[in-house]
Every structure is written in C-alpha cells, then in structure tokens.
Enzyme design. Sequence first.
Site, PDB file in Angstrom:
ATOM      1  N   HIS A  16      -9.060 -13.368  20.104  1.00 23.69           N
ATOM      2  CA  HIS A  16      -8.543 -14.186  21.213  1.00 23.69           C
ATOM      3  C   HIS A  16      -9.686 -14.487  22.176  1.00 23.69           C
ATOM      4  CE1 HIS A  16      -5.098 -14.767  24.385  1.00 23.69           C
ATOM      5  NE2 HIS A  16      -6.130 -15.546  24.651  1.00 23.69           N
ATOM      6  N   HIS A  18     -11.484 -18.134  23.894  1.00 24.91           N
ATOM      7  CA  HIS A  18     -11.551 -19.601  23.987  1.00 24.91           C
ATOM      8  C   HIS A  18     -13.022 -19.960  24.125  1.00 24.91           C
ATOM      9  CE1 HIS A  18      -7.192 -19.847  24.817  1.00 24.91           C
ATOM     10  NE2 HIS A  18      -7.404 -18.649  25.333  1.00 24.91           N
ATOM     11  N   HIS A 196      -0.020 -18.480  22.487  1.00 23.48           N
ATOM     12  CA  HIS A 196       0.018 -17.689  23.710  1.00 23.48           C
ATOM     13  C   HIS A 196       1.488 -17.577  24.127  1.00 23.48           C
ATOM     14  CE1 HIS A 196      -4.217 -18.384  23.802  1.00 23.48           C
ATOM     15  NE2 HIS A 196      -4.399 -18.008  25.055  1.00 23.48           N
ATOM     16  N   GLU A 199       2.359 -13.936  28.585  1.00 24.18           N
ATOM     17  CA  GLU A 199       1.262 -13.567  29.500  1.00 24.18           C
ATOM     18  C   GLU A 199       1.844 -13.644  30.906  1.00 24.18           C
ATOM     19  OE1 GLU A 199      -1.839 -16.510  29.717  1.00 24.18           O
ATOM     20  OE2 GLU A 199      -3.229 -15.211  30.818  1.00 24.18           O
ATOM     21  N   ASP A 277     -10.706 -13.245  25.838  1.00 24.06           N
ATOM     22  CA  ASP A 277     -10.036 -14.437  26.376  1.00 24.06           C
ATOM     23  C   ASP A 277     -11.034 -15.501  26.863  1.00 24.06           C
ATOM     24  OD1 ASP A 277      -7.845 -16.023  26.914  1.00 24.06           O
ATOM     25  OD2 ASP A 277      -7.103 -14.843  28.592  1.00 24.06           O
ATOM     26  N   ASP A 278     -11.419 -15.435  28.136  1.00 22.11           N
ATOM     27  CA  ASP A 278     -12.396 -16.383  28.701  1.00 22.11           C
ATOM     28  C   ASP A 278     -13.475 -15.561  29.409  1.00 22.11           C
ATOM     29  OD1 ASP A 278     -10.937 -19.117  28.337  1.00 22.11           O
ATOM     30  OD2 ASP A 278      -9.433 -17.766  29.166  1.00 22.11           O
TER      31      ASP A 278
HETATM   32 ZN   LIG Z   1      -6.113 -17.146  26.024  1.00 17.15          ZN
END
Ligand SMILES: [Zn+2]
EC number: 3.5.4.2
Length: 332
Positions: A16, A18, A196, A199, A277-278
């Site tokens: 996961h 991006h 997703h 969350e 994630d980011d």
């Molecule tokens: Zn994400």
Amino acid sequence: MNQIELIRALPKAELHVHIEGTFEPELMFAIAQRNQIQIPYQSVEEVKQAYNFHNLQSFLDIYYAGANVLVHEQDFYDLAWAYFEKCAEDHVVHTEMFFDPQTHTERGVEFATVLAGLKRACTDAKEKLGISSQLIMCFLRHLSEEKAFETLEQALPFKDDIIAIGLDSSEVGHPPAKFERVFAKAREAGFLIVAHAGEEGPPAYIWEALDLLKVNRIDHGVRSEEDEGLMTRLIAEKMPLTVCPLSNLKLCVVNDMADHNIRRLLQKGVHVTVNSDDPSYFGGYMNDNFVAIQQALDLNNDELKQLAINSFEASFISDEEKQKWIAEVKQI
Ligand SMILES: [Zn+2]
C-alpha cells in the site's frame, strides 16, 4: 537481535504505497524547475511546513498540487526510482505500487507516458536493486463512475503491465457501491481488485468492498474492529488489510500511536500488514512505520516476523516466491 535490528534485517513486501505520495519536496522542486512549472511554495522548507494535515482532504489538496509538476516520462521514472532507493534502504524486496492516472490524464498527460516512466523504473529496480514490483491502477473515487470507465478503457491495452485495480482518494461520501459496475468490468478483464475502505469511512464500506467489488485485499480497513460480524468474516476469509500506521496518525484516524489497533487486530487473527501509504507526506517509509508501532505498542520479535510473513502472503507474487521469502523471514 533487538527489535529495531530485526526490523531492518527482515525482508518485507510493501502493498500500500501511492507512488505520487512518495514525492519528496526536494525532487518536487527539482522537477518543477526542470519543467518550468510554478508551485505555490517558495522553498523545500515551506512545503514541509504545509504537511500539517488535519484530515484526509487537507492532505489531498497538497498532494494534487505537487503531482502537477509531473509531465514527462522521465518525471515519472525519477519519482518511482527515488522510491525504489528507499525500498532498498529498508529491505523492501517487493512492492505493489498504486498509481493514479486520472491525476495526470485530467491535466493532459498521456496515460502511456505515466505508465512508461513507472515501468522503466520497475525494470531498473529489478536489474539494479533486485527489487520486484507490480503496478496497481487506482480510480479516484471523488470523480464519477463514467470517468472510471474511461480510465479502465485506457488501461486495457496495458493489461499485462497492471496487476490490479484499486480505489483511492476522498473516502467519505464515495462508497465502493458507486463503482460496482466498473469493478465488475475490471474483474471480467482479468484484473485483481483492491480498494481503500474503512480508513475514515464506516465498516459498511468494507462490506461493500467485499460483497460488491469482490476485493482481493482491503486497503486500510482499521475501522473493521467496530463491527464484530465483519471481523469474523475477515478472519475466516484471511482477507488482508494493508494498514498504514504513520498515515493513520498524521491524518488523525488515531490521535496517538499507542491507540493504534494493529497489534490487537494481529492478535485477533486478522491478516494485517504494515505499509507507508504516502511516505513523503506522512513522515516515514516502511521501516519508520515498523519502528513507530514497535515502540508505541511494544511488538515482540515474533509479531514483527508475522507482519513480514503476512506481507508476502498477502502479495500478488507466485506461491513459490512467497515461500522463498517466508523461509528467509523464518531464518532470521
Ligand atoms: Zn492509501
């Protein structure tokens, strides 16, 4: 071996991340200059100061502004290559990266340009760093179903380069049900499916992802704990959750890492994995995420190893490759 040494030594898969969320301010500035594109910040420091988010949307606003400087094939290559170098540092040996073509095609960048840059970086990562990778194309859920259908059409000629289709961006108000038909078409075309869910959105969104989109993995899913029936199902189906601890903290899904439920989910038998994630925006790559939860939740060596094993089991690599990496984890 103490826990921190173990975290560094473990081979890991990232499921996961991006790719646009790995954009470090320094590289953003360099590419903006190269392409002569104005960004609303005077310095790298100013960008970093803007990374003070209070929810998912406040992050997304900055994230899309940064992505604007990506125009040429080389830009996408540089972006992905910088991430692969971080993978090498953290002993991430396999990664399944999300990319958001709509963030780029909406600005007039060709789908093929985005994919070519990313693919070339993936090939180089395998050759030069020994890191394997897959690409997962995501639909932006704040855009329409029609736009998602158009994007799927654009992806079909590149089917062999894209392992799965995902769903990201602003969750609340954009339930998986909105995209049921386009995901049915993606499945028919032979793509694996992720989304997703859970969350910021409620457990109902996770049910929808399972029942309507028929996902192979849930991205995030930390709110599943609020629904006992859902927990039972996730455990029974061994459905992976790609959990992103530092992201949850930075976007206020949890107020304190000590309150994070990843250890509890693991102990209850949910197939959780650790991901970044980011990472450029949320304060850390894979090992930073591992260290953060180890320190806040006092994870022991067996739990850390289990998380690494889960990452390979939940990945889209072959069974043979999975067994190879899991054996390596167990040997440490
Ligand atoms: Zn994400």
